[in-house]
Design a protein around this motif. Structure first.
Motif, PDB file in Angstrom:
ATOM      1  N   GLU A  38     -33.786 -39.307  18.349  1.00 28.91           N
ATOM      2  CA  GLU A  38     -34.929 -40.119  18.756  1.00 28.91           C
ATOM      3  C   GLU A  38     -36.097 -39.979  17.791  1.00 28.91           C
ATOM      4  O   GLU A  38     -36.928 -40.880  17.677  1.00 28.91           O
ATOM      5  N   ARG A  39     -36.144 -38.875  17.073  1.00 28.96           N
ATOM      6  CA  ARG A  39     -37.244 -38.613  16.137  1.00 28.96           C
ATOM      7  C   ARG A  39     -36.851 -38.821  14.684  1.00 28.96           C
ATOM      8  O   ARG A  39     -37.685 -39.199  13.863  1.00 28.96           O
ATOM      9  N   LEU A  40     -35.568 -38.561  14.356  1.00 33.32           N
ATOM     10  CA  LEU A  40     -35.169 -38.507  12.958  1.00 33.32           C
ATOM     11  C   LEU A  40     -34.071 -39.504  12.586  1.00 33.32           C
ATOM     12  O   LEU A  40     -33.545 -39.456  11.477  1.00 33.32           O
ATOM     13  N   GLY A  41     -33.714 -40.392  13.494  1.00 35.85           N
ATOM     14  CA  GLY A  41     -32.731 -41.418  13.142  1.00 35.85           C
ATOM     15  C   GLY A  41     -31.301 -40.944  13.312  1.00 35.85           C
ATOM     16  O   GLY A  41     -30.934 -40.348  14.325  1.00 35.85           O
ATOM     17  N   ASP A  42     -30.478 -41.181  12.297  1.00 39.59           N
ATOM     18  CA  ASP A  42     -29.041 -40.914  12.363  1.00 39.59           C
ATOM     19  C   ASP A  42     -28.789 -39.411  12.231  1.00 39.59           C
ATOM     20  O   ASP A  42     -28.954 -38.836  11.154  1.00 39.59           O
ATOM     21  N   VAL A  43     -28.396 -38.767  13.336  1.00 38.92           N
ATOM     22  CA  VAL A  43     -28.113 -37.331  13.360  1.00 38.92           C
ATOM     23  C   VAL A  43     -26.678 -37.130  13.820  1.00 38.92           C
ATOM     24  O   VAL A  43     -26.265 -37.665  14.850  1.00 38.92           O
ATOM     25  N   GLU A  44     -25.922 -36.350  13.062  1.00 36.94           N
ATOM     26  CA  GLU A  44     -24.526 -36.077  13.397  1.00 36.94           C
ATOM     27  C   GLU A  44     -24.378 -34.622  13.830  1.00 36.94           C
ATOM     28  O   GLU A  44     -24.911 -33.709  13.190  1.00 36.94           O
ATOM     29  N   LEU A  45     -23.654 -34.392  14.916  1.00 43.27           N
ATOM     30  CA  LEU A  45     -23.316 -33.041  15.352  1.00 43.27           C
ATOM     31  C   LEU A  45     -22.088 -32.586  14.568  1.00 43.27           C
ATOM     32  O   LEU A  45     -20.974 -33.056  14.805  1.00 43.27           O
ATOM     33  N   VAL A  46     -22.302 -31.677  13.622  1.00 41.61           N
ATOM     34  CA  VAL A  46     -21.211 -31.214  12.764  1.00 41.61           C
ATOM     35  C   VAL A  46     -20.409 -30.119  13.440  1.00 41.61           C
ATOM     36  O   VAL A  46     -19.177 -30.083  13.357  1.00 41.61           O
ATOM     37  N   SER A  47     -21.094 -29.192  14.107  1.00 41.26           N
ATOM     38  CA  SER A  47     -20.400 -28.124  14.826  1.00 41.26           C
ATOM     39  C   SER A  47     -21.272 -27.676  15.987  1.00 41.26           C
ATOM     40  O   SER A  47     -22.498 -27.814  15.960  1.00 41.26           O
ATOM     41  N   SER A  48     -20.621 -27.110  17.009  1.00 40.43           N
ATOM     42  CA  SER A  48     -21.333 -26.644  18.186  1.00 40.43           C
ATOM     43  C   SER A  48     -20.863 -25.232  18.511  1.00 40.43           C
ATOM     44  O   SER A  48     -20.114 -24.624  17.764  1.00 40.43           O
ATOM     45  N   GLY A  49     -21.338 -24.685  19.638  1.00 38.16           N
ATOM     46  CA  GLY A  49     -20.989 -23.314  19.998  1.00 38.16           C
ATOM     47  C   GLY A  49     -22.128 -22.372  19.677  1.00 38.16           C
ATOM     48  O   GLY A  49     -23.309 -22.717  19.797  1.00 38.16           O
ATOM     49  N   ASP A  50     -21.800 -21.134  19.251  1.00 33.53           N
ATOM     50  CA  ASP A  50     -22.837 -20.159  18.916  1.00 33.53           C
ATOM     51  C   ASP A  50     -23.652 -20.595  17.711  1.00 33.53           C
ATOM     52  O   ASP A  50     -24.809 -20.199  17.561  1.00 33.53           O
ATOM     53  N   THR A  51     -23.048 -21.384  16.836  1.00 23.72           N
ATOM     54  CA  THR A  51     -23.766 -21.999  15.715  1.00 23.72           C
ATOM     55  C   THR A  51     -23.688 -23.511  15.870  1.00 23.72           C
ATOM     56  O   THR A  51     -22.590 -24.078  15.896  1.00 23.72           O
ATOM     57  N   ILE A  52     -24.863 -24.116  15.975  1.00 26.35           N
ATOM     58  CA  ILE A  52     -24.948 -25.577  16.054  1.00 26.35           C
ATOM     59  C   ILE A  52     -25.415 -26.082  14.701  1.00 26.35           C
ATOM     60  O   ILE A  52     -26.443 -25.622  14.179  1.00 26.35           O
ATOM     61  N   LEU A  53     -24.669 -26.990  14.123  1.00 27.18           N
ATOM     62  CA  LEU A  53     -25.019 -27.555  12.819  1.00 27.18           C
ATOM     63  C   LEU A  53     -25.188 -29.057  12.971  1.00 27.18           C
ATOM     64  O   LEU A  53     -24.288 -29.748  13.458  1.00 27.18           O
ATOM     65  N   LEU A  54     -26.345 -29.550  12.540  1.00 31.06           N
ATOM     66  CA  LEU A  54     -26.693 -30.964  12.689  1.00 31.06           C
ATOM     67  C   LEU A  54     -26.996 -31.552  11.318  1.00 31.06           C
ATOM     68  O   LEU A  54     -27.792 -30.995  10.555  1.00 31.06           O
ATOM     69  N   ALA A  55     -26.372 -32.672  10.990  1.00 29.04           N
ATOM     70  CA  ALA A  55     -26.594 -33.348   9.713  1.00 29.04           C
ATOM     71  C   ALA A  55     -27.556 -34.513   9.930  1.00 29.04           C
ATOM     72  O   ALA A  55     -27.353 -35.346  10.822  1.00 29.04           O
ATOM     73  N   LEU A  56     -28.587 -34.565   9.091  1.00 28.03           N
ATOM     74  CA  LEU A  56     -29.607 -35.619   9.181  1.00 28.03           C
ATOM     75  C   LEU A  56     -29.287 -36.676   8.129  1.00 28.03           C
ATOM     76  O   LEU A  56     -29.662 -36.561   6.965  1.00 28.03           O
ATOM     77  N   ARG A  57     -28.599 -37.725   8.539  1.00 26.74           N
ATOM     78  CA  ARG A  57     -28.049 -38.677   7.577  1.00 26.74           C
ATOM     79  C   ARG A  57     -29.098 -39.640   7.023  1.00 26.74           C
ATOM     80  O   ARG A  57     -28.810 -40.364   6.061  1.00 26.74           O
ATOM     81  N   ASP A  58     -30.290 -39.649   7.587  1.00 21.86           N
ATOM     82  CA  ASP A  58     -31.378 -40.447   7.021  1.00 21.86           C
ATOM     83  C   ASP A  58     -32.271 -39.632   6.100  1.00 21.86           C
ATOM     84  O   ASP A  58     -33.259 -40.146   5.576  1.00 21.86           O
ATOM     85  N   TYR A  59     -31.913 -38.363   5.875  1.00 26.05           N
ATOM     86  CA  TYR A  59     -32.686 -37.475   4.994  1.00 26.05           C
ATOM     87  C   TYR A  59     -31.708 -36.849   4.008  1.00 26.05           C
ATOM     88  O   TYR A  59     -31.086 -35.827   4.290  1.00 26.05           O
ATOM     89  N   THR A  60     -31.554 -37.484   2.859  1.00 26.52           N
ATOM     90  CA  THR A  60     -30.528 -37.088   1.909  1.00 26.52           C
ATOM     91  C   THR A  60     -31.136 -36.614   0.594  1.00 26.52           C
ATOM     92  O   THR A  60     -32.247 -36.983   0.223  1.00 26.52           O
ATOM     93  N   VAL A  61     -30.354 -35.789  -0.103  1.00 27.91           N
ATOM     94  CA  VAL A  61     -30.760 -35.213  -1.380  1.00 27.91           C
ATOM     95  C   VAL A  61     -29.712 -35.577  -2.426  1.00 27.91           C
ATOM     96  O   VAL A  61     -28.505 -35.526  -2.149  1.00 27.91           O
ATOM     97  N   ASP A  62     -30.174 -35.928  -3.611  1.00 30.18           N
ATOM     98  CA  ASP A  62     -29.266 -36.230  -4.716  1.00 30.18           C
ATOM     99  C   ASP A  62     -29.113 -35.012  -5.614  1.00 30.18           C
ATOM    100  O   ASP A  62     -30.112 -34.414  -6.046  1.00 30.18           O
TER     101      ASP A  62
END
Length: 277
Positions: A38-62
């Motif tokens: 809702e705040r950052l656009g396209d966010v993908e849940l890469v992994s969940s559990g004890d470690t949650i990893l979220l990819a911000l697909r509208d904030y990319t680095v070359d």
């Protein structure tokens, strides 16, 4: 990796903070993903559990070998009980939260939150992500205190939300610390902490007769200016003093207080003449 904005900056540190809980944290990866989206656009849940990893697909680095790599957010539950003694320094340098000791005493659980692959984003984008993540985690519930790792202080979660609602967007990004100089009665040192996360030096001022409250505002505002514009205060440049009349010269020097780093040292008119600094 060098930030992509063009202002002069050092290699930025990775930003990170710790969310401290009195009760075991209730963190659901999909819930957090949806709230961040809702705040950052396209966010993908890469992994969940004890470690949650979220990819911000509208904030990319070359990178030289790969383009459009998404910035990521790691949310990691600590596997060891919280040790309040580890936050003693942050506790000492937290000035705007009278209940800080009582809040920290309640905390039993820690969640580490950090950016990953995001230091190459523009400064404003990194700030936007940091603030969005903090808001979402606070709104998710249960946080008793936040240890702002880069700034070396503790934050009251509700005060943080209110400060940002009131337009103080750099609250919690930088902290101003205060030290009495041992064996030199009347001598004081104040510095900012947190600029390194955005590739700029912190600011320090060693003084005797100035009002610490005014020095705090001066250092905070100067630190914010550097975060916004880069390391643009060159050696020999001057800053308008607290009284608005005189000019204080600046010089890049090693910090007088840990952690080891280069800071912009401001030479006030009442600067002590004895010893280093």
């Amino acid at each position: 990796m060098v930030p992509s904005d063009s202002s002069p900056r050092m290699a930025p540190d990775m930003w990170a903070f710790e969310a401290l809980y009195a009760q075991p944290p209730q963190l659901d990866g999909e819930t957090l993903r949806a709230a961040l989206a809702e705040r950052l656009g396209d966010v993908e849940l890469v992994s969940s559990g004890d470690t949650i990893l979220l990819a911000l697909r509208d904030y990319t680095v070359d990178y030289s070998d790969k383009k459009g790599v998404p910035s990521e957010i790691a949310i990691i539950r600590a596997d060891q009980p919280l040790d309040a003694a580890e936050y003693a320094s942050a506790l000492e340098q937290t000035w705007d939260w009278p209940e800080k000791e009582a809040a920290l005493a309640q905390c039993q659980h820690c969640v580490l939150v950090s950016e990953f692959m995001g230091r190459g984003l523009d400064t404003e984008e990194r700030l936007e992500i940091l603030q969005a993540v903090m808001h979402v985690l606070i709104a998710n519930g249960g946080i008793t205190a936040i240890s702002q790792t880069n700034a070396g202080c503790l934050l009251d979660p509700q005060r943080y939300l209110q400060a940002h609602a009131d337009g103080f967007n750099y609250y919690g990004v930088l902290n101003v610390r205060f030290f009495n100089i041992s064996n030199r009665p009347g001598e004081m040192l104040m510095d900012s902490l947190g600029g390194a996360a955005f590739g700029v030096p912190d600011v320090q001022l060693h003084f005797e007769a100035l009002d610490p409250a005014e020095v705090s505002r001066f250092l905070f505002n100067t630190g914010v200016y550097l975060v916004q514009h880069g390391d643009v205060i060159q050696d020999g440049h001057t800053l308008t003093s607290i009284d608005g009349q005189s000019k204080w010269p600046c010089q890049h020097e090693d910090a007088l207080a840990a952690p080891e780093r280069v800071v912009v040292d401001v030479r006030a008119g009442d600067r002590p003449t004895t010893g280093r600094g």
